[in-house]
Motif scaffolding. Structure first.
Motif, mmCIF file in Angstrom:
data_model
loop_
_atom_site.group_PDB
_atom_site.id
_atom_site.type_symbol
_atom_site.label_atom_id
_atom_site.label_comp_id
_atom_site.label_asym_id
_atom_site.label_seq_id
_atom_site.Cartn_x
_atom_site.Cartn_y
_atom_site.Cartn_z
ATOM 1 N N HIS A 104 0.851 -1.184 0.000
ATOM 2 C CA HIS A 104 0.000 0.000 0.000
ATOM 3 C C HIS A 104 0.886 1.231 0.000
ATOM 4 O O HIS A 104 2.034 1.209 0.453
ATOM 5 N N GLU A 105 0.310 2.309 -0.504
ATOM 6 C CA GLU A 105 1.083 3.525 -0.721
ATOM 7 C C GLU A 105 1.341 4.286 0.580
ATOM 8 O O GLU A 105 2.276 5.059 0.689
ATOM 9 N N PHE A 148 -4.075 4.375 2.828
ATOM 10 C CA PHE A 148 -4.495 3.695 1.597
ATOM 11 C C PHE A 148 -4.346 2.183 1.721
ATOM 12 O O PHE A 148 -3.937 1.502 0.785
ATOM 13 N N ARG A 161 -9.789 4.802 -0.235
ATOM 14 C CA ARG A 161 -9.336 3.924 -1.325
ATOM 15 C C ARG A 161 -8.073 3.173 -0.932
ATOM 16 O O ARG A 161 -7.325 3.595 -0.045
ATOM 17 N N TRP A 162 -7.860 2.047 -1.612
ATOM 18 C CA TRP A 162 -6.589 1.327 -1.546
ATOM 19 C C TRP A 162 -5.719 1.801 -2.695
ATOM 20 O O TRP A 162 -6.208 2.019 -3.804
ATOM 21 N N ALA A 163 -4.437 1.985 -2.414
ATOM 22 C CA ALA A 163 -3.482 2.340 -3.466
ATOM 23 C C ALA A 163 -2.203 1.533 -3.234
ATOM 24 O O ALA A 163 -1.676 1.504 -2.121
ATOM 25 N N SER A 164 -1.713 0.902 -4.296
ATOM 26 C CA SER A 164 -0.516 0.065 -4.197
ATOM 27 C C SER A 164 0.748 0.880 -4.448
ATOM 28 O O SER A 164 0.704 2.053 -4.833
ATOM 29 N N TRP A 206 -12.545 1.947 -9.918
ATOM 30 C CA TRP A 206 -11.155 2.387 -10.002
ATOM 31 C C TRP A 206 -11.021 3.879 -9.739
ATOM 32 O O TRP A 206 -11.888 4.667 -10.120
ATOM 33 N N GLU A 207 -9.942 4.242 -9.128
ATOM 34 C CA GLU A 207 -9.477 5.616 -9.096
ATOM 35 C C GLU A 207 -8.744 5.843 -10.418
ATOM 36 O O GLU A 207 -8.684 4.948 -11.266
ATOM 37 N N TYR A 227 1.635 5.371 -12.095
ATOM 38 C CA TYR A 227 1.285 5.141 -10.693
ATOM 39 C C TYR A 227 1.047 3.648 -10.452
ATOM 40 O O TYR A 227 1.271 2.813 -11.326
ATOM 41 N N SER A 244 -5.146 1.558 -7.921
ATOM 42 C CA SER A 244 -5.901 2.238 -6.870
ATOM 43 C C SER A 244 -7.393 1.993 -7.053
ATOM 44 O O SER A 244 -7.959 2.310 -8.102
#
Length: 731
Positions: A63-64, A68, A82-85, A110-111, A165, A168
């Motif tokens: 995760h970022e 996230f 949100r989840w962000a990798s 999706w973001e 990026y 997300s």
């Protein structure tokens, strides 16, 4: 007990004295309930497809940042979290559905950082994966993907990103069917057994509630919950449940704790407080609450931290401050009938968690027994008389177990008054013993009392916080360690707080305003730590200000302190706080009555003719004529109209030599005024003026000779008029 108030509790903030008032005896209700509302509660529809993923445990390859994490993609907040990798290909996110489910659809919201190529995979064990759907050339937005198959774990396995990026997702939703059930993580919570031999189980395993009520901000839960776990706490209680509850639930789940999710109903948190809804006629309020509660039950029913739902707090008792006689009986019956409606609705949405309702009076239980059969257990707030709850349960012949949802040392409403006529607050040692005793009363009612959430894991450093909080201002007290020993079994190896004993105040009943009085106590630290004392004052009984303010004080050695009294008259609390530099504090308090400073010389104005520009004829304790400011009684007062300017003057009878004026203000004081004198009552000359008056007691040195003395009042310090308890003129 037969008297309402026998088990009255503290509200979440500060206890109130009014809770001593007596309630009314129970009366059989007949036709008065004919007009009460019966709400239509439909069973939950058995949908062919169910959202299986929301609130379930989710993990990801990366995760970022802490904002996230994977859980943010299954929290039901479609565009807020949100989840962000990390910024690389091949990242994944997966959700544990708790058991194998028949899968029908996966929806990815999706973001802007979306997956161009990815797979939807399923697994029975979280290790061996099979592909349900492959997506190539994705364009972001919302991907609503039909899938078939079964599995406990579902994963989005990224292959190629859309840009520089990572991946997300606002939301990762998995739909399917499971025969109409979706057991919560850790298993369903049940009240099992037979009368007198009940127990609470989680996932089939026995569970005793070892809890505390929750005080800090929900957002601060990750910082505090590990400390609660170290105390042996396994349960937290809240009074309200909404979107702000999620950080607490998440932090509790991360530490293996459960939460009693509360729902607030009027009048709650103390007799009569929080509004006086009409439960017989107010259909709109009841429907609104039913809809609101159902929303959050649906939101958090699958959260791994949810233990049970608690509907209302102290409202059966509290209704006595809203209604009386037969109307009170009608309201109490209507309220508990509505609680049952809520319980039925919750059960229709969430069959896997019990429903309870809290009151502060065991006299509420007959109403629940008669009108709320769908409750799984009862709840009680009780402090000094907590051991009496057991006998009341036995005498009432009740057929449901209970938990204590607030408890601890004796409250403000339960202790005798001190010499100054205010509740005599227990010492730190007595409070710690109160928690130990409370837990002993709970565990002593085996098979019926299923545990307790004692009061209170709060940080407030104020009047109520010193009385009840285990960690005021983050400092651990003897009560903290008493609860830890009760729940965890031992405090061996812990550094514990300083202990304060034999606190005295001189003169406790006559401390002159603005002058020094003496405070003394024996202070020792069991661990030999260096102790730093602090002195605070609270005006709770003098002016209603519950804050603790720093006192002006100096040490005179051997645990003795010279403390400057406030200028505001009345009974104050003075506190010694001894800190050990290790995160612990001992806190002791006594009352002190602040009185008008004694004056030397003769009060020339005493009982002399006094006139004013105006006087209130009727308001509160009025009439308040000018003569009351010169009658020598600080309990009476002169009060003017609510306008500027005003004046009050006294005729001394003949020319006198003036040395000092003493003005004892009511809260309605003068910010700007001038002292004037006259020989004939017509021509006036000023001898003192101020534009920075702050009320309380003004002692003014003057040099003059005159027959008449006047206060010319030009600017009020409040929105009221001007009001003086005493207008003293001394020779």
């Amino acid at each position: 007990m037969n008297q309402p108030g026998a088990h009255v509790s503290s509200p979440p903030s500060t206890p109130t004295r009014s809770r001593r008032r007596d309630g009314l005896s129970l009366v059989t209700l007949g036709a008065l309930l004919a007009s009460s509302l019966t709400l239509s509660l439909s069973p939950q529809a058995q949908a062919a497809e169910t959202l299986l993923s929301q609130g379930r445990a989710a993990t990801a390859s990366s995760h970022e940042g802490e904002a996230f994490t994977a859980g943010a993609a299954v929290d039901g907040n479609l565009t807020g979290t949100r989840w962000a990798s990390q910024w690389r290909d091949g990242e994944w996110i997966q959700v544990d559905l708790g058991a194998s489910k028949n899968l029908s659809r996966v929806v990815l919201t999706w973001e802007s950082a979306y997956g161009k190529n990815y797979e939807i995979q399923a697994s029975d064990n979280g290790t061996d994966w099979r592909t349900l759907k492959t997506v190539t050339g994705g364009d972001g937005g919302t991907d609503d993907l039909a899938v078939s198959g079964a599995g406990r774990y579902v994963r989005m396995q990224g292959l190629v990103r859309s840009g520089g990026y990572g991946y997300s997702l606002w939301e990762f939703q998995v739909y399917g069917t499971d025969g109409g059930t979706n057991p919560p993580p850790g298993g369903a919570v049940r009240v099992t057994g037979t009368r007198g031999n009940w127990r609470l189980t989680v996932g089939g395993q026995p569970y005793t509630v070892k809890g505390l009520t929750w005080g800090p901000a929900m957002a601060d839960a990750p910082r505090h919950v590990p400390d609660l776990r170290s105390m042996g706490v396994n349960t937290l209680r809240t009074w309200g449940t909404d979107a702000s509850s999620k950080p607490l639930l998440d932090a509790a789940a991360a530490q293996g704790l459960k939460v009693v999710n509360g729902f607030w109903l009027q009048p709650g948190g103390g007799p009569g407080s929080g509004g006086c809804v009409n439960y017989v006629t107010d259909t709109a309020y009841k429907n609104s609450m039913l809809t609101e509660f159902a929303k959050w039950v649906d939101t958090y029913k699958s959260h791994p931290a949810t233990l049970m739902w608690n509907v209302g707090n102290e409202s059966v008792l509290g209704l006595q401050n809203c209604y009386g006689g037969t109307e009170l009986e009608a309201q109490r019956n209507a309220y508990t009938t509505f609680v049952n409606d809520v319980a039925r609705k919750i059960h229709s949405i969430d069959p896997d968690h019990p429903v309870t309702s809290t009151d502060a009076w065991t006299g509420a239980w007959p109403y629940y027994k008669r009108n709320a059969p769908d409750l799984d257990l009862y709840s009680m707030n009780s402090y000094g008389d907590i051991c009496g709850v057991r006998q009341d349960w036995v005498d009432g012949g009740y057929d449901k177990p209970y938990i204590i949802t607030e408890g601890g040392p004796a409250g403000e409403w339960e202790v005798p008054d001190d010499a100054n006529g205010i509740p005599d607050e227990p010492t730190d040692v007595q409070k710690a013993d109160g928690y130990t005793r409370a837990w002993g009363c709970v565990t002593g009612h085996q098979g019926v009392a299923l545990g307790a959430t004692l009061f209170h894991y709060g940080l407030e450093h104020d009047f109520g916080g010193i009385w009840f909080n285990l960690v005021p201002d983050g400092l651990k007290r003897l009560s903290y360690y008493a609860v830890k020993k009760a729940y965890a079994g031992s405090t061996a190896g812990d550094n514990t707080p300083p202990v304060i004993t034999n606190m005295t105040v001189t003169s406790a009943s006559a401390a002159p305003a603005g002058r020094e009085f003496t405070v003394r106590a024996d202070i020792r630290d069991p661990d030999g730590d260096q102790v730093t004392p602090k002195i605070y004052l609270s005006g709770n009984y003098a002016n209603g200000d519950k804050r603790l303010v720093d006192a002006q004080w100096r040490s005179t050695g051997n645990g003795t302190f010279a403390v400057t009294a406030p200028e505001k008259l009345g009974v104050w609390k003075v506190y010694i706080q001894a800190e050990d530099g290790r995160g612990n504090a001992g806190i002791e308090t006594k009352s002190v009555k602040v009185v008008t400073p004694p004056m030397t010389g003769t009060n020339l104005a005493l009982n002399r003719p006094t006139t004013a520009s105006s006087a209130q004829a009727s308001y509160g304790d009025c009439p308040c004529p000018a003569s009351r400011a010169t009658d020598g009684d600080t309990a009476t007062r002169w009060a003017s109209d609510w306008s500027d300017p005003q004046w009050i003057q006294v005729d001394l009878g003949s020319a006198k030599t003036l040395r000092t004026l003493q003005l004892v203000w009511d809260p309605a004081y003068a910010k700007s005024y001038e002292v004037q004198v006259s020989d004939d009552g017509t021509t006036w000359r000023p001898i003192h003026s101020t534009t920075t008056g702050n009320g309380d007691v003004d002692t003014i040195d003057v040099t003059a000779t005159a027959r008449h003395v006047r206060l010319q009042l030009t600017a009020r310090g409040t929105g009221w008029g001007y009001s003086l308890h005493e207008f003293g003129v001394y020779s």
